[in-house]
Design a protein around this motif. Structure first.
Motif, PDB file in Angstrom:
ATOM      1  N   LEU A 227      44.327  -4.415  98.644  1.00  0.00           N
ATOM      2  CA  LEU A 227      44.779  -5.885  98.402  1.00  0.00           C
ATOM      3  C   LEU A 227      43.997  -6.879  97.723  1.00  0.00           C
ATOM      4  CD1 LEU A 227      46.896  -8.083  99.384  1.00  0.00           C
ATOM      5  CD2 LEU A 227      45.529  -8.388 101.480  1.00  0.00           C
ATOM      6  N   LEU A 228      42.838  -6.666  97.715  1.00  0.00           N
ATOM      7  CA  LEU A 228      41.943  -7.569  96.700  1.00  0.00           C
ATOM      8  C   LEU A 228      42.096  -7.115  95.421  1.00  0.00           C
ATOM      9  CD1 LEU A 228      38.458  -7.657  99.093  1.00  0.00           C
ATOM     10  CD2 LEU A 228      40.270  -9.409  98.521  1.00  0.00           C
TER      11      LEU A 228
ATOM     12  N   LEU B  40      44.860  -6.221  93.926  1.00  0.00           N
ATOM     13  CA  LEU B  40      45.928  -6.811  93.580  1.00  0.00           C
ATOM     14  C   LEU B  40      45.703  -8.446  93.497  1.00  0.00           C
ATOM     15  CD1 LEU B  40      49.442  -6.929  93.249  1.00  0.00           C
ATOM     16  CD2 LEU B  40      49.089  -7.219  95.840  1.00  0.00           C
ATOM     17  N   PHE B  41      44.877  -8.985  94.227  1.00  0.00           N
ATOM     18  CA  PHE B  41      44.659 -10.205  94.074  1.00  0.00           C
ATOM     19  C   PHE B  41      43.729 -10.671  93.143  1.00  0.00           C
ATOM     20  CE2 PHE B  41      42.514 -14.217  95.963  1.00  0.00           C
ATOM     21  CZ  PHE B  41      43.672 -15.077  95.811  1.00  0.00           C
ATOM     22  N   GLN B  42      43.037  -9.990  92.571  1.00  0.00           N
ATOM     23  CA  GLN B  42      42.358 -10.096  91.423  1.00  0.00           C
ATOM     24  C   GLN B  42      43.144  -9.971  90.175  1.00  0.00           C
ATOM     25  OE1 GLN B  42      39.109  -7.168  90.831  1.00  0.00           O
ATOM     26  NE2 GLN B  42      39.009  -7.861  88.696  1.00  0.00           N
ATOM     27  N   ARG B  43      43.994  -9.135  90.181  1.00  0.00           N
ATOM     28  CA  ARG B  43      45.161  -9.159  89.000  1.00  0.00           C
ATOM     29  C   ARG B  43      45.942 -10.595  89.137  1.00  0.00           C
ATOM     30  NH1 ARG B  43      46.195  -3.990  87.278  1.00  0.00           N
ATOM     31  NH2 ARG B  43      47.959  -4.613  86.164  1.00  0.00           N
ATOM     32  N   VAL B  44      46.154 -11.118  90.395  1.00  0.00           N
ATOM     33  CA  VAL B  44      46.980 -12.345  90.610  1.00  0.00           C
ATOM     34  C   VAL B  44      46.175 -13.505  89.697  1.00  0.00           C
ATOM     35  CG1 VAL B  44      47.840 -14.035  92.064  1.00  0.00           C
ATOM     36  CG2 VAL B  44      48.496 -11.756  92.425  1.00  0.00           C
ATOM     37  N   LEU B  45      44.967 -13.508  90.232  1.00  0.00           N
ATOM     38  CA  LEU B  45      43.935 -14.671  89.792  1.00  0.00           C
ATOM     39  C   LEU B  45      43.585 -14.498  88.139  1.00  0.00           C
ATOM     40  CD1 LEU B  45      41.229 -14.746  92.676  1.00  0.00           C
ATOM     41  CD2 LEU B  45      43.244 -16.349  92.154  1.00  0.00           C
TER      42      LEU B  45
ATOM     43  N   PHE C  57      45.379 -19.934  93.450  1.00  0.00           N
ATOM     44  CA  PHE C  57      45.848 -19.284  94.705  1.00  0.00           C
ATOM     45  C   PHE C  57      44.619 -18.917  95.627  1.00  0.00           C
ATOM     46  CE2 PHE C  57      49.213 -18.220  92.260  1.00  0.00           C
ATOM     47  CZ  PHE C  57      50.509 -18.451  93.041  1.00  0.00           C
ATOM     48  N   VAL C  58      44.668 -19.093  96.965  1.00  0.00           N
ATOM     49  CA  VAL C  58      43.765 -18.495  97.835  1.00  0.00           C
ATOM     50  C   VAL C  58      44.274 -17.582  98.539  1.00  0.00           C
ATOM     51  CG1 VAL C  58      42.292 -19.198  99.951  1.00  0.00           C
ATOM     52  CG2 VAL C  58      42.386 -20.698  97.825  1.00  0.00           C
ATOM     53  N   LEU C  59      43.676 -16.440  98.740  1.00  0.00           N
ATOM     54  CA  LEU C  59      43.988 -15.388  99.869  1.00  0.00           C
ATOM     55  C   LEU C  59      43.129 -15.793 101.136  1.00  0.00           C
ATOM     56  CD1 LEU C  59      45.529 -12.754 100.347  1.00  0.00           C
ATOM     57  CD2 LEU C  59      43.206 -11.387  99.633  1.00  0.00           C
TER      58      LEU C  59
ATOM     59  N   SER D 109      31.303  -7.678  97.548  1.00  0.00           N
ATOM     60  CA  SER D 109      30.237  -7.740  96.585  1.00  0.00           C
ATOM     61  C   SER D 109      30.703  -6.839  95.492  1.00  0.00           C
ATOM     62  CB  SER D 109      28.945  -7.183  97.037  1.00  0.00           C
ATOM     63  OG  SER D 109      28.989  -5.885  97.576  1.00  0.00           O
ATOM     64  N   TYR D 110      31.654  -6.060  95.471  1.00  0.00           N
ATOM     65  CA  TYR D 110      32.182  -5.173  94.538  1.00  0.00           C
ATOM     66  C   TYR D 110      33.072  -5.913  93.598  1.00  0.00           C
ATOM     67  CZ  TYR D 110      29.791  -1.109  96.518  1.00  0.00           C
ATOM     68  OH  TYR D 110      28.965  -0.078  97.012  1.00  0.00           O
ATOM     69  N   PHE D 111      33.328  -7.054  94.036  1.00  0.00           N
ATOM     70  CA  PHE D 111      34.679  -7.935  93.338  1.00  0.00           C
ATOM     71  C   PHE D 111      33.911  -9.098  92.667  1.00  0.00           C
ATOM     72  CE2 PHE D 111      36.791  -5.610  96.349  1.00  0.00           C
ATOM     73  CZ  PHE D 111      38.130  -5.126  95.614  1.00  0.00           C
ATOM     74  N   PRO D 112      34.558  -9.558  91.420  1.00  0.00           N
ATOM     75  CA  PRO D 112      34.051 -10.675  90.785  1.00  0.00           C
ATOM     76  C   PRO D 112      34.035 -11.887  91.351  1.00  0.00           C
ATOM     77  CG  PRO D 112      36.011  -9.646  89.435  1.00  0.00           C
ATOM     78  CD  PRO D 112      35.888  -8.975  90.833  1.00  0.00           C
ATOM     79  N   GLU D 113      32.986 -12.931  90.774  1.00  0.00           N
ATOM     80  CA  GLU D 113      32.835 -14.176  91.492  1.00  0.00           C
ATOM     81  C   GLU D 113      34.272 -14.917  91.780  1.00  0.00           C
ATOM     82  OE1 GLU D 113      30.207 -18.270  91.053  1.00  0.00           O
ATOM     83  OE2 GLU D 113      29.938 -16.602  89.665  1.00  0.00           O
ATOM     84  N   LEU D 114      35.208 -14.626  90.742  1.00  0.00           N
ATOM     85  CA  LEU D 114      36.363 -15.349  90.765  1.00  0.00           C
ATOM     86  C   LEU D 114      37.015 -15.220  91.955  1.00  0.00           C
ATOM     87  CD1 LEU D 114      38.683 -17.136  89.365  1.00  0.00           C
ATOM     88  CD2 LEU D 114      39.399 -14.880  88.319  1.00  0.00           C
ATOM     89  N   VAL D 115      37.043 -13.652  92.481  1.00  0.00           N
ATOM     90  CA  VAL D 115      37.893 -13.350  93.551  1.00  0.00           C
ATOM     91  C   VAL D 115      36.880 -13.760  94.996  1.00  0.00           C
ATOM     92  CG1 VAL D 115      38.652 -11.396  94.935  1.00  0.00           C
ATOM     93  CG2 VAL D 115      38.640 -11.233  92.441  1.00  0.00           C
ATOM     94  N   GLN D 116      35.747 -13.936  94.840  1.00  0.00           N
ATOM     95  CA  GLN D 116      34.862 -14.118  96.079  1.00  0.00           C
ATOM     96  C   GLN D 116      35.231 -15.636  96.507  1.00  0.00           C
ATOM     97  OE1 GLN D 116      30.788 -12.882  96.030  1.00  0.00           O
ATOM     98  NE2 GLN D 116      31.320 -11.076  94.467  1.00  0.00           N
ATOM     99  N   LYS D 117      35.084 -16.181  95.266  1.00  0.00           N
ATOM    100  CA  LYS D 117      35.395 -17.778  95.647  1.00  0.00           C
ATOM    101  C   LYS D 117      36.682 -18.035  96.184  1.00  0.00           C
ATOM    102  CE  LYS D 117      31.930 -19.624  92.409  1.00  0.00           C
ATOM    103  NZ  LYS D 117      31.851 -20.408  91.256  1.00  0.00           N
ATOM    104  N   LYS D 118      37.657 -17.029  95.893  1.00  0.00           N
ATOM    105  CA  LYS D 118      39.128 -17.559  96.349  1.00  0.00           C
ATOM    106  C   LYS D 118      39.793 -16.996  97.492  1.00  0.00           C
ATOM    107  CE  LYS D 118      40.292 -20.134  92.806  1.00  0.00           C
ATOM    108  NZ  LYS D 118      41.144 -21.469  93.057  1.00  0.00           N
TER     109      LYS D 118
END
Length: 373
Positions: A219-220, A222-227, A233-235, A246-255
């Motif tokens: 899901l994350l 997929l959400f990364q691709r959305v962002l 958007f916020v999940l 921690s395996y995901f970019p800061e852009l995802v972590q903040k959202k």
């Protein structure tokens, strides 16, 4: 009429089948039935129901569900004298290895008692896995037990087409009734919703929510691709996160907004504060899996009147395909553009469809009435 439910866990223990049994029992009590529940032995269950009276009797007598436990259940059935036994069947509930052989003994003994046996199959049996002997034993054992239980029941109930098709060969007296939500609607003010939305999405982003045990890693992704296409958007993850952020970019972590454990009313409030709900259920290359009406999490989204985005597979049943107004996507990160297309359009009409579907199909009063038809 005197009814007896048999389940493994029961409130206050956390369990979807236990919650299902509780809500259904309440509906029968409210309609004038005499209701009893037999469940597993647990001190918290004993303590709770010694202090609370909701119109039914709770008998926490099951242990590890060995033959001696089923003998005790049979003795209690003879004392309670129910007209109908409503058995809640999940293979993993009655045996640590999910192959409850002792149920064959129990169902055969039930034939000697003057009771109608209605078995609700929340699950039937696992798929074959020819590469692992353990899972082969599991698949064969569960099929044998399901066959005996189905044949020795006067009536069967299950939640989706796939399970109904599996059971019909053993017993044609079967009803398909979807699973309801243990997250029941409450009154939520516009002020509460706006306050929650400001906390979840302080910059006015749209809120895409999910709830229940999901594959959060996929899901994350997929959400990364959305962002990457649209950062507005916020999940909202209601409950615990089952992934390492921690395996995901800061852009995802903040959202990502993670609530942690919430009680039922707060889950409902957070759902109401969402713009849409996503059920990114696993579907393999063979089309096995998908979103269906055996999910209490899906029912909770309908209860909140949310537009729903979900994945379609061989578990997906006709009821939600034909009447629920769900946005269907493939189980792949490339679906981000399809999600954006819908979320950036006016999909408010889906809220009405979702609300209507809940009232007609998934409310506990509706589910209870289907038991009686």
């Amino acid at each position: 009429m005197n009814l007896l439910f048999i389940t493994n866990k029961f409130p206050p223990l956390s369990c979807g089948v236990g919650d299902y049994t509780y809500h259904l029992a309440k509906e029968f009590v409210n309609s004038g039935y005499i209701v009893s529940i037999i469940c597993r032995t647990d001190q918290s269950i004993k303590d709770h129901w010694q202090m609370h009276d909701e119109g039914f009797q709770v008998y926490p007598i099951g242990g590890n569900w060995q033959r001696r436990d089923w003998k005790l259940v049979l003795e209690n059935i003879q004392q309670i004298k129910p007209a109908t036994v409503l058995f809640q069947y999940v293979p993993g509930s009655y045996d640590r290895y999910a192959v409850p052989w002792h149920l064959i003994y129990f169902y055969r003994q039930l034939q000697h008692l003057p009771v109608k046996i209605v078995t609700t199959f929340h699950e039937t049996y696992v798929r074959y896995n020819w590469t692992h002997p353990k899972y082969l034993y599991l698949a064969i054992g569960q099929r044998i037990i399901a066959r005996v239980v189905a044949k020795l029941s006067h009536q069967l109930i299950t939640s989706i087409d796939r399970y109904e098709g599996q059971l019909l060969r053993w017993n044609p007296k079967i009803k398909q009734i979807p699973i309801g939500s243990n997250i029941t609607p409450i009154s939520v003010s516009d002020h509460e919703i706006m306050s929650l939305r400001h906390r979840i999405a302080p910059n006015g982003e749209k809120v895409l929510s999910t709830f229940g045990i999901r594959d959060h890693v996929s899901l994350l992704k997929l959400f990364q691709r959305v962002l990457e296409e649209d950062t507005n958007f916020v999940l909202l993850i209601i409950g615990k996160l089952r992934a390492d952020l921690s395996y995901f970019p800061e852009l995802v972590q903040k959202k990502i907004y993670i609530t942690g454990f919430l009680d039922s009313p707060d889950v409902y409030r957070h759902l109401k504060a969402s713009d849409a709900f996503i059920m990114f259920d696993f579907v393999n290359k063979k089309g096995e899996g998908g979103t269906c009406n055996k999910s209490g999490s899906l029912a909770a989204a309908f209860a909140a009147g949310l537009p729903i985005i979900a994945t379609k597979g061989d578990m997906t049943n006709r009821l939600i395909l034909e009447g629920a107004g769900i946005i269907w996507i493939d189980y792949h990160p490339s679906m981000s553009m399809k999600i954006l297309k819908y979320l950036n359009e006016d999909i408010s009409f889906l809220r009405k469809l979702s609300d209507t579907f809940y009232k007609e199909q998934l409310s506990w009063n509706s589910i209870y009435s289907k038991y009686l038809r």
